[in-house]
Enzyme design. Sequence first.
Site, short mmCIF file in Angstrom:
data_model
loop_
_atom_site.label_atom_id
_atom_site.label_comp_id
_atom_site.label_asym_id
_atom_site.label_seq_id
_atom_site.Cartn_x
_atom_site.Cartn_y
_atom_site.Cartn_z
N THR A 199 38.11 -62.62 -80.00
CA THR A 199 39.20 -63.51 -79.60
C THR A 199 38.89 -64.20 -78.28
O THR A 199 39.17 -65.39 -78.11
CB THR A 199 40.51 -62.71 -79.49
N LYS A 239 41.98 -49.88 -73.22
CA LYS A 239 42.42 -51.21 -72.77
C LYS A 239 43.92 -51.39 -72.95
O LYS A 239 44.60 -51.94 -72.09
CB LYS A 239 41.66 -52.30 -73.53
N LYS A 240 44.43 -50.95 -74.10
CA LYS A 240 45.84 -51.16 -74.38
C LYS A 240 46.72 -50.29 -73.49
O LYS A 240 47.78 -50.72 -73.04
CB LYS A 240 46.12 -50.87 -75.86
N ASP A 244 51.92 -55.38 -78.21
CA ASP A 244 50.64 -56.05 -78.46
C ASP A 244 50.09 -55.59 -79.81
O ASP A 244 50.59 -54.67 -80.43
CB ASP A 244 49.64 -55.73 -77.34
N LYS A 245 49.02 -56.26 -80.21
CA LYS A 245 48.31 -55.95 -81.44
C LYS A 245 46.83 -55.89 -81.15
O LYS A 245 46.33 -56.55 -80.23
CB LYS A 245 48.61 -57.03 -82.48
N HIS A 246 46.12 -55.09 -81.93
CA HIS A 246 44.66 -55.08 -81.83
C HIS A 246 44.06 -55.03 -83.22
O HIS A 246 44.52 -54.28 -84.08
CB HIS A 246 44.15 -53.88 -81.03
N SER A 247 43.03 -55.84 -83.44
CA SER A 247 42.28 -55.82 -84.70
C SER A 247 40.95 -55.11 -84.48
O SER A 247 40.32 -55.27 -83.44
CB SER A 247 42.02 -57.26 -85.18
N SER A 279 37.79 -47.12 -77.02
CA SER A 279 37.65 -48.49 -76.51
C SER A 279 38.93 -49.27 -76.67
O SER A 279 39.42 -49.92 -75.74
CB SER A 279 36.50 -49.19 -77.24
N ARG A 303 27.33 -50.96 -76.65
CA ARG A 303 27.52 -50.60 -78.07
C ARG A 303 27.25 -51.79 -78.98
O ARG A 303 26.74 -51.64 -80.09
CB ARG A 303 28.94 -50.08 -78.29
#
Length: 439
Positions: A120, A187-188, A80-83, A183, A168
């Site tokens: 997203t 999740k990941k 996966d990816k996270h921005s 955070s 937040r």
Amino acid sequence: MLPQEIIRRKRDGKALTGEEICAFTAGLADGSWSEGQIAALAMAVLLNGMDAAEGAALTLAMRDSGSVLDWSNLPGPVTDKHSTGGVGDNVSLMLAPIVAACGAFVPMISGRGLGHTGGTLDKMDSIPGYTSQPDQKRFAETVRKVGCAIIGQTGDLAPADKRFYAVRDVTGTVESIPLITASILSKKLAAGLSSLVLDVKSGNGAFMGDARAARKLAENLVRVAGEAGLSASALITDMNQPLASAAGNAVEVVNAVDFLTGEKRDRRLEDVTLALASEMLLASGIATTTREAYDRAHEALESGRAAERFGQMVSALGGPGDFVENPDKHLPRASVTLPVPAANDGFVSAIDARAVGIGVIGLGGGRRTPQDTIDHSVGFTDLLPLGAETKHGEPLCMVHASSEESARRAARIVSSAYDITDAKPRTRKTILRRVTAEI
């Protein structure tokens, strides 16, 4: 353990124990901590920081506040990816199906808008019928059959983070590196990944506006992920202008479909998307060199296989079966469209991307409080990029709004966000740095 005592200790700059962090996390999950108390501790952390041990403890405690997914039955790698958040950043919508079309599985658990940045999940919610928070059975089945699924946090995946994230967003405590790290990674880690690629934004439209802060965040994310047993790397990318030529929710979905089908591709958006896809294919072992990874990702995009996967994902999660073919038929459309005229001839020399993001919120496309309802139809399209030539009176962008008044207000914000000068500016690099565990 009293919440006010934990808050006081962090207020006074002391390190919290694992027991205190677990008590805080339990209070997030079961509701025994009030929003005021959560906000107070978040502000104390923002001002006083957390050491590596505190950050890792918070990450793991939030992960363990719910269930952890198991993908061991899938016949391929899970990645996966996270921005870290930007403006006009719809990369996930193209990235997940590109990587899935190459043979990896992408269970992408995404967030809603945070601060001035778009989320997203809010973009996907603009698609009628799309179930962005399915039960785990439907989520797992979609990932297995399609190869990817973009969803939000379900109630039993890192529930402590879900509540913390919302508080937040509206209390000015977004920019804390330990809290951002916890955070993202909680999740990941709960998603059961075998590898993760991070897109850390740097610039005036990012939470980490300073290049040094962006690098510090990237290194912290990669380090904490490694301590938790998750292989991770990061790209630091430029966010001194909107990434796509659209900013909003439905308008960014249209932009993503145009990208996948080849109708239109913003150059910087393509650079970032394919760079991240290459990183994910390398991390998951599908490719062994950067050249091979890029070629595989590019072929999945150009062949139309990625667009097909996106359409299958939308349909599998309740959206229209013909969405990729007819997005305009299904997406909400704003009632007012207004051009923003350039003040003079010249070249776009600077863009305040954060102001553009604030403009979307002002139109109703983001939240001021956690309870706010989003208008998915509003936003900006045809945003001129840095270096573009302007002519007096010709559009810098198009505003999509629910009323003439809000359109004019947003137009003033965008107009002031653009600097136009006689000289064309130098081209900026899009991919600024790669960060790995070895660096």
